[in-house]
Design an enzyme around this catalytic site. Structure first.
Site, PDB file in Angstrom:
ATOM      1  N   SER A 113       0.813  -1.206   0.000  1.00  0.00           N
ATOM      2  CA  SER A 113       0.000   0.000   0.000  1.00  0.00           C
ATOM      3  C   SER A 113       0.855   1.269   0.000  1.00  0.00           C
ATOM      4  O   SER A 113       1.655   1.471  -0.887  1.00  0.00           O
ATOM      5  CB  SER A 113      -0.961  -0.035   1.187  1.00  0.00           C
ATOM      6  OG  SER A 113      -1.899   0.996   1.069  1.00  0.00           O
ATOM      7  N   HIS A 114       0.723   2.049   1.055  1.00  0.00           N
ATOM      8  CA  HIS A 114       1.395   3.346   1.124  1.00  0.00           C
ATOM      9  C   HIS A 114       2.758   3.250   1.807  1.00  0.00           C
ATOM     10  O   HIS A 114       3.434   4.256   1.950  1.00  0.00           O
ATOM     11  CB  HIS A 114       0.499   4.286   1.927  1.00  0.00           C
ATOM     12  CG  HIS A 114       0.076   3.640   3.203  1.00  0.00           C
ATOM     13  ND1 HIS A 114      -0.930   2.693   3.241  1.00  0.00           N
ATOM     14  CD2 HIS A 114       0.550   3.734   4.450  1.00  0.00           C
ATOM     15  CE1 HIS A 114      -1.051   2.250   4.475  1.00  0.00           C
ATOM     16  NE2 HIS A 114      -0.173   2.858   5.231  1.00  0.00           N
ATOM     17  N   ASP A 278      -2.790   6.559  -3.178  1.00  0.00           N
ATOM     18  CA  ASP A 278      -1.622   5.972  -2.514  1.00  0.00           C
ATOM     19  C   ASP A 278      -0.896   4.972  -3.417  1.00  0.00           C
ATOM     20  O   ASP A 278      -1.204   4.851  -4.601  1.00  0.00           O
ATOM     21  CB  ASP A 278      -2.034   5.306  -1.195  1.00  0.00           C
ATOM     22  CG  ASP A 278      -2.810   4.022  -1.423  1.00  0.00           C
ATOM     23  OD1 ASP A 278      -3.480   3.928  -2.475  1.00  0.00           O
ATOM     24  OD2 ASP A 278      -2.742   3.113  -0.578  1.00  0.00           O
ATOM     25  N   ASP A 280      -0.868   1.786  -4.028  1.00  0.00           N
ATOM     26  CA  ASP A 280      -1.574   0.791  -4.835  1.00  0.00           C
ATOM     27  C   ASP A 280      -2.931   1.295  -5.334  1.00  0.00           C
ATOM     28  O   ASP A 280      -3.711   0.515  -5.880  1.00  0.00           O
ATOM     29  CB  ASP A 280      -1.745  -0.505  -4.042  1.00  0.00           C
ATOM     30  CG  ASP A 280      -2.569  -0.311  -2.781  1.00  0.00           C
ATOM     31  OD1 ASP A 280      -2.489   0.781  -2.175  1.00  0.00           O
ATOM     32  OD2 ASP A 280      -3.309  -1.233  -2.396  1.00  0.00           O
ATOM     33  N   ASP A 282      -5.698   2.497  -3.827  1.00  0.00           N
ATOM     34  CA  ASP A 282      -7.008   2.291  -3.198  1.00  0.00           C
ATOM     35  C   ASP A 282      -7.384   3.424  -2.235  1.00  0.00           C
ATOM     36  O   ASP A 282      -8.548   3.556  -1.876  1.00  0.00           O
ATOM     37  CB  ASP A 282      -7.121   0.915  -2.520  1.00  0.00           C
ATOM     38  CG  ASP A 282      -6.063   0.666  -1.468  1.00  0.00           C
ATOM     39  OD1 ASP A 282      -5.177   1.535  -1.286  1.00  0.00           O
ATOM     40  OD2 ASP A 282      -6.114  -0.402  -0.828  1.00  0.00           O
ATOM     41  N   ARG A 283      -6.415   4.231  -1.831  1.00  0.00           N
ATOM     42  CA  ARG A 283      -6.752   5.351  -0.924  1.00  0.00           C
ATOM     43  C   ARG A 283      -6.926   6.654  -1.695  1.00  0.00           C
ATOM     44  O   ARG A 283      -6.432   6.786  -2.814  1.00  0.00           O
ATOM     45  CB  ARG A 283      -5.647   5.562   0.103  1.00  0.00           C
ATOM     46  CG  ARG A 283      -5.494   4.412   1.052  1.00  0.00           C
ATOM     47  CD  ARG A 283      -4.521   4.738   2.154  1.00  0.00           C
ATOM     48  NE  ARG A 283      -4.495   3.623   3.094  1.00  0.00           N
ATOM     49  CZ  ARG A 283      -4.004   3.682   4.308  1.00  0.00           C
ATOM     50  NH1 ARG A 283      -3.467   4.793   4.755  1.00  0.00           N
ATOM     51  NH2 ARG A 283      -4.035   2.629   5.095  1.00  0.00           N
ATOM     52  N   LYS A 377     -11.453  -0.743  -1.611  1.00  0.00           N
ATOM     53  CA  LYS A 377     -11.637   0.697  -1.661  1.00  0.00           C
ATOM     54  C   LYS A 377     -10.975   1.201  -2.943  1.00  0.00           C
ATOM     55  O   LYS A 377     -10.150   0.509  -3.531  1.00  0.00           O
ATOM     56  CB  LYS A 377     -11.075   1.362  -0.420  1.00  0.00           C
ATOM     57  CG  LYS A 377      -9.633   1.066  -0.126  1.00  0.00           C
ATOM     58  CD  LYS A 377      -9.268   1.649   1.235  1.00  0.00           C
ATOM     59  CE  LYS A 377      -7.854   1.321   1.632  1.00  0.00           C
ATOM     60  NZ  LYS A 377      -7.775   0.365   2.744  1.00  0.00           N
TER      61      LYS A 377
END
Ligand code: G1P
Ligand code: ZN
Length: 544
Positions: A113-114, A278, A280, A282-283, A377
């Site tokens: 992710s982030h 972010d 990947d 999703d945010r 998300k």
């Protein structure tokens, strides 16, 4: 092609956390570490022979290597076909989109992710099921249990595949299909939002935006959607070239890590709209001119205005939010006369509600918003949703927010993170609250009186499964809340998260700075939980 059976030994640290297995790259580089986990995923699944798997990641360091390993192992384990994003790239929402569109058996997302990337950064791997969503706890626990008994893994003896040319290749008995990572996702977005109207807004000369891809996976998606389809100018997109180390940055779209973008939106001649996604994809973070929309408010505003978009014109079945997310969306659900679901932290808990048609929109305070269009998300989806609303309402972001607060009241909200603190200290803090918390009921702290203190437990209304110990909640008689929980995604020490919330119905008092509005609660949190003592820190690492 020859299938090799390779002998291996279990690693005792392969239990997936909030969002898959996340570790330092150096941990993944241990011999057989990645292979063990991939084999454990396959060993925990039934009846996948001949079926389709979707594989892709956020492009961080080790992504390409991991894709090659997974392809060889998927072929050796009997999958029929693997769909891979060109270059091994797929945003997390795009993986979800492809699994659903091609009715795949499941998918593997490569991302932390982030979290920072590069040889000294983090890597991660997560399994998603046929509905396109993160595997539920039952499956992640099965994967862990397989990883503890593993003695061999299967792989194919063959060279690396070319991941950069679209088209079909054969790997043993399995087909590998390299596809454009952007096309199917873009088509889905076009079905949900009014691209004509957004294009007109961007072309009007009255509206400027900035989207920051933070050198991560959404770059190519942003180019195709904002530039090619919606006519945004190239200078409205920032950092759109994905890099293996995310340009040395920390691609977490919040006030701290997306500071460059925040500075632009709060600077002179600021654009009208700013957004970031972010690592990947999703945010999301949403900004207006000199204005920050908390993710909790964003969920509430999207829900209240959803009927203005083509995709949600029919209305919402329900809204789901994670427990620490503010209760702003609850008020919208109440007015719409629809159900509000409060789930533990982590997107996987929304899956059943979405599959059962109980919820349409979901959100987490951690910059995550999404809907039943996918089972992850979705950062760009949220940005397009906002653009669609701005194009219809023809108001500024701040005006929309103010109107929302006037109508529903404002839930002042903030999260304080204490990152990388001692696991023992943080554990003690939580244990003490868990044991002594219930006795706080009725106790007064200045203007605040404790109404309850509990450890959040959730019973899934669809399958009845129970998840306990999901965070300590302290509620006050005026509806204010604080929540304490430990992060399940960190890779170093422990991260304590403190979530604070206060409701303000009076429009005269809705324009304070959130930290000022929450100052009393911040003090009370330290008094009750002895945060400084247990974390040995004077202040949080990150405030959002
Ligand atoms: C964090 C967020 C959570 C989110 C998860 C994955 O988990 O708080 O809302 O679902 O990342 O993006 P945590 O580190 O708090 O366990
Ligand atoms: Zn993410």
């Amino acid at each position: 092609m020859k299938i090799n059976e390779v002998e291996t030994h279990a690693f005792n640290d392969q239990r997936p956390g909030t969002s898959g297995l996340r570790k330092k790259v150096t941990v993944f580089q241990q011999q057989n570490y990645l292979e063990n986990f991939v084999q454990s995923i396959f060993d925990s699944l039934d009846d996948y022979r001949g079926k389709t798997l979707v594989v892709g990641g956020d492009g961080r360091y080790y992504n390409r290597h991991a894709v090659q390993v997974i392809l060889r192992m998927a072929a050796a384990n009997g999958f029929g076909r693997v769909i891979v994003g060109r270059g091994g790239l797929l945003s997390t929402p795009a993986v979800s989109c492809l699994i659903r569109k091609f009715q795949a058996f499941g998918g593997i997302v490569l991302s932390a992710s982030h979290n920072p990337a590069g040889p000294d950064g983090d890597f991660g791997i997560k399994y998603n099921t046929a509905n396109g969503g993160p595997a539920p706890e039952k499956i992640t626990e099965a994967i862990y249990s397989k990883s503890q008994q593993i003695q061999r893994y299967l792989t194919l003896a063959c060279d690396d595949l070319d991941l950069d040319a679209d088209g079909e290749q054969q790997l043993g008995d399995m087909k590998v299909e390299i596809i454009d990572p952007v096309a199917d996702y873009t088509e889905l977005m076009q079905n949900l939002f009014d691209f004509d109207r957004i294009r007109a807004l961007l072309a009007s000369g009255l509206f400027n935006m900035r989207f920051d891809a933070m050198h991560a996976v959404t770059g190519p998606y942003a180019r195709e959607i904002f530039e090619n389809r919606l006519g945004a100018a190239p200078n409205e997109l920032l950092n759109v070239d994905p890099k293996e180390d995310f340009g040395g940055g920390h691609p977490d779209p919040n006030l701290v890590y997306a500071k460059d973008l925040v500075d632009i939106l709060f600077g002179a001649q600021a654009p009208d709209f700013g957004a970031a996604s972010d690592g990947d994809g999703d945010r999301n973070m949403i900004l207006g001119r000199r204005c920050f929309v908390t993710p909790s408010d964003s969920l509430a505003v999207l829900a209240a205005n959803a009927h203005l978009t083509p995709g949600y014109r029919q209305g919402l079945a329900g809204i789901a939010r994670s427990m620490p997310t503010s209760q702003a969306a609850d008020r919208v659900a109440e007015r719409l006369g629809i159900e509000l679901y409060e789930t533990p932290t982590g997107w996987k808990f929304f899956g059943n509600l979405l599959d059962a048609g109980k919820a349409t929109l979901c959100g987490e305070e951690s910059f995550g918003t999404g809907s039943d269009h996918l089972r992850e998300k979705d950062g760009l989806w949220a940005v397009l949703f906002w653009l669609n609303l701005l194009a219809v309402r023809k108001e500024s972001v701040q005006t929309m927010l103010d109107a929302h607060w006037r109508s529903y009241g404002r839930n002042y909200y903030s999260r304080h993170d204490y990152e990388g603190v001692s696991a023992d200290g943080a554990g003690q803090l939580i244990d003490t609250l868990r044991n002594d918390g219930p006795a706080l009921q009725g106790k007064r702290y200045g203007d605040y009186e404790v109404a309850f203190c509990d450890d959040f437990a959730y019973t899934d209304p669809v399958d009845g499964s129970v998840s306990e110990k999901q965070g300590i909640r302290i509620g006050f008689t005026d509806g204010s809340r604080m929540v304490f929980r430990l992060s399940g995604t960190g890779t170093e020490g422990a991260t304590l998260r403190l979530y604070l919330e206060r409701y303000e119905p009076d429009p005269e008092h809705q324009s304070l700075d959130a930290q000022d509005a929450l100052a009393d609660l911040i003090r009370i949190a330290d008094e009750i939980a002895r945060i400084r003592h247990h974390t040995q820190r004077d202040a949080p690492t990150v405030i959002t």
